[in-house]
Scaffold this motif. Sequence first.
Motif, PDB file in Angstrom:
ATOM      1  N   LYS A   1      71.004   4.456  18.002  1.00 17.44           N
ATOM      2  CA  LYS A   1      71.678   5.565  18.675  1.00 17.44           C
ATOM      3  C   LYS A   1      73.003   5.928  18.008  1.00 17.44           C
ATOM      4  O   LYS A   1      73.590   5.120  17.288  1.00 17.44           O
ATOM      5  CB  LYS A   1      71.904   5.182  20.145  1.00 17.44           C
ATOM      6  CG  LYS A   1      70.610   5.056  20.965  1.00 17.44           C
ATOM      7  CD  LYS A   1      69.939   6.413  21.157  1.00 17.44           C
ATOM      8  CE  LYS A   1      68.694   6.339  22.037  1.00 17.44           C
ATOM      9  NZ  LYS A   1      67.991   7.623  22.138  1.00 17.44           N
TER      10      LYS A   1
ATOM     11  N   ASP B   1      66.852   8.351  27.808  1.00 15.61           N
ATOM     12  CA  ASP B   1      65.953   9.462  27.487  1.00 15.61           C
ATOM     13  C   ASP B   1      65.080   9.692  28.710  1.00 15.61           C
ATOM     14  O   ASP B   1      64.579   8.733  29.297  1.00 15.61           O
ATOM     15  CB  ASP B   1      65.043   9.105  26.299  1.00 15.61           C
ATOM     16  CG  ASP B   1      65.744   9.286  24.949  1.00 15.61           C
ATOM     17  OD1 ASP B   1      66.931   9.679  24.934  1.00 15.61           O
ATOM     18  OD2 ASP B   1      65.094   9.024  23.921  1.00 15.61           O
TER      19      ASP B   1
ATOM     20  N   GLU C   1      59.831  13.426  25.292  1.00 14.56           N
ATOM     21  CA  GLU C   1      61.268  13.478  25.571  1.00 14.56           C
ATOM     22  C   GLU C   1      61.718  14.898  25.913  1.00 14.56           C
ATOM     23  O   GLU C   1      61.538  15.818  25.124  1.00 14.56           O
ATOM     24  CB  GLU C   1      62.067  12.977  24.359  1.00 14.56           C
ATOM     25  CG  GLU C   1      63.562  13.004  24.641  1.00 14.56           C
ATOM     26  CD  GLU C   1      64.432  12.680  23.431  1.00 14.56           C
ATOM     27  OE1 GLU C   1      64.015  11.891  22.569  1.00 14.56           O
ATOM     28  OE2 GLU C   1      65.547  13.226  23.384  1.00 14.56           O
TER      29      GLU C   1
ATOM     30  N   GLY D   1      67.888  13.880  26.438  1.00 13.44           N
ATOM     31  CA  GLY D   1      68.501  12.713  25.821  1.00 13.44           C
ATOM     32  C   GLY D   1      69.961  12.700  26.226  1.00 13.44           C
ATOM     33  O   GLY D   1      70.614  13.741  26.209  1.00 13.44           O
TER      34      GLY D   1
HETATM   35 MN    MN Z   1      67.045  11.920  21.890  1.00 12.65          MN
END
Ligand code: MN
Length: 456
Positions: A354, A371, A379, A382
Amino acid sequence: MKRERIKHVLSIVETGSSITVKGWVRTCRKVKDLIFIEINDGSDIESLQVVVEPKIEAYKQLAELTTGSSLSVTGTLVESPAAGQRVELNAEEAEIYGLTDASAYPLQKKRHSFEFLREIAHLRPRTNTFGAVFRVRNSLAHAVHSFFQQREFLYVNTPIITANDCEGAGELFHVTTLDPLKQNKDYGDDFFGKKASLTVSGQLEGELFATALDRIYTFGPTFRAENSNTSRHLAEFWMVEPEAAFNDINDNMDLAEDFLKHIILSVLDECPKDMDFFDKRIKPGLIKNLEKIVSSKFERMTYTEAVKTLIDSKEKFNFKVEWGCDLQSEHERFLVEKKIGSPVILTDYPRTLKPFYMYCNSDSKTVRGMDVLVPGVGEIIGGSEREYRLDLLLDRMKELNLNEEDYDWYIDTRRFGTVPHSGFGLGFERAVQFVTGMENIRDVIPFARTPKNLKF
Ligand code: MN
Ligand code: ATP
């Protein structure tokens, strides 16, 4: 006479009044000496049937009408004897604005593929499917604003041209006035006197406002030069990014969940006919699934638990799952579609996966990223709790070789009265896909920009 939009005409209960409608011809046919015109003005998925008797002056002219032509009709609204419609209009006067050459008009009666329609940008929104898509998209945008305005988030416009790369991912479109064919220039000679690009996210700028005004959101275009030709990625897309001071990761998850539920409910409420169309023609079971999602709590699971679940499932994946790996869409879809069957929020990812700004947990291995995964799309959101401790933020930037000077303006938020805060980004087109059941992201944006494709 004042013009009525067809959406309202269709809901008029008392017949007998005289009204004017304007729009485009969907079909026009002659049965004996009567002409039947289906006219649509984009306000509703349903068209209004206009009946023309030979006695009216415009009869001869209207007999020439072709699909796609535009006109104005005034007449009396009557109860329709035909099945499938409550009212119809008995024409008295008409004016034709533009005829189409029937043999050249690209929209024929048969069903066209979405790929074909993408090539005819002007006529695409005249079809049932795309009319519905863009009415739903509009309703979703309205719902985004109503949700945040109700909660007193301020709408902030962050810049489109920036000098920073929020994700550190480097998938940027450069903005320059230099001619790439002329050599021997550096960024100092360029318009801004430095390297500039189109924004990949308004988050960093958003944080500056949230750490002063408490709660903000952005809703604007975002650009990523990722060369991924998937049904979930665009080079230009719209993102909704709320940021709230004093919110931790749990508040952030609650906000994301309430937000998604709110926008789904409002579209079901505001666009029942369009949603019915998607349910029947695009994705059977859509409305029932959305209603189920709205009424149940989203599953929450840490990355570590997700990895364990995937390994224990004994399911065969193309990419092997082990702790520390980036979850692929096959893994996310297995979790959300096969294992859980409803939205899942994954949290506490390995730090290495990340960006630098996420809050580091006390295990120093995971960060408070989250997420939101939904069935059919994967997804959709986020986000994270942000690292608000100055020393830890700086350590992280060093670790990632980020130049502190470039981010001085951002680091200031941690120098002067830093506070815990959190936010997330919703890909707006993915939300439209989710709500409509449309398979390809190119079909939920008016003009899609993807690799090697820049038309209109
Ligand atoms: Mn993401
Ligand atoms: P993905 O892994 O799907 O490429 P991401 O992790 O790069 O997405 P974020 O940086 O977290 O995405 O951006 C926030 C949200 O923006 C995503 O959850 C997604 O909904 C949306 N999004 C990201 N990239 C794109 C894209 N290229 N086209 C459309 N929407 C996107």
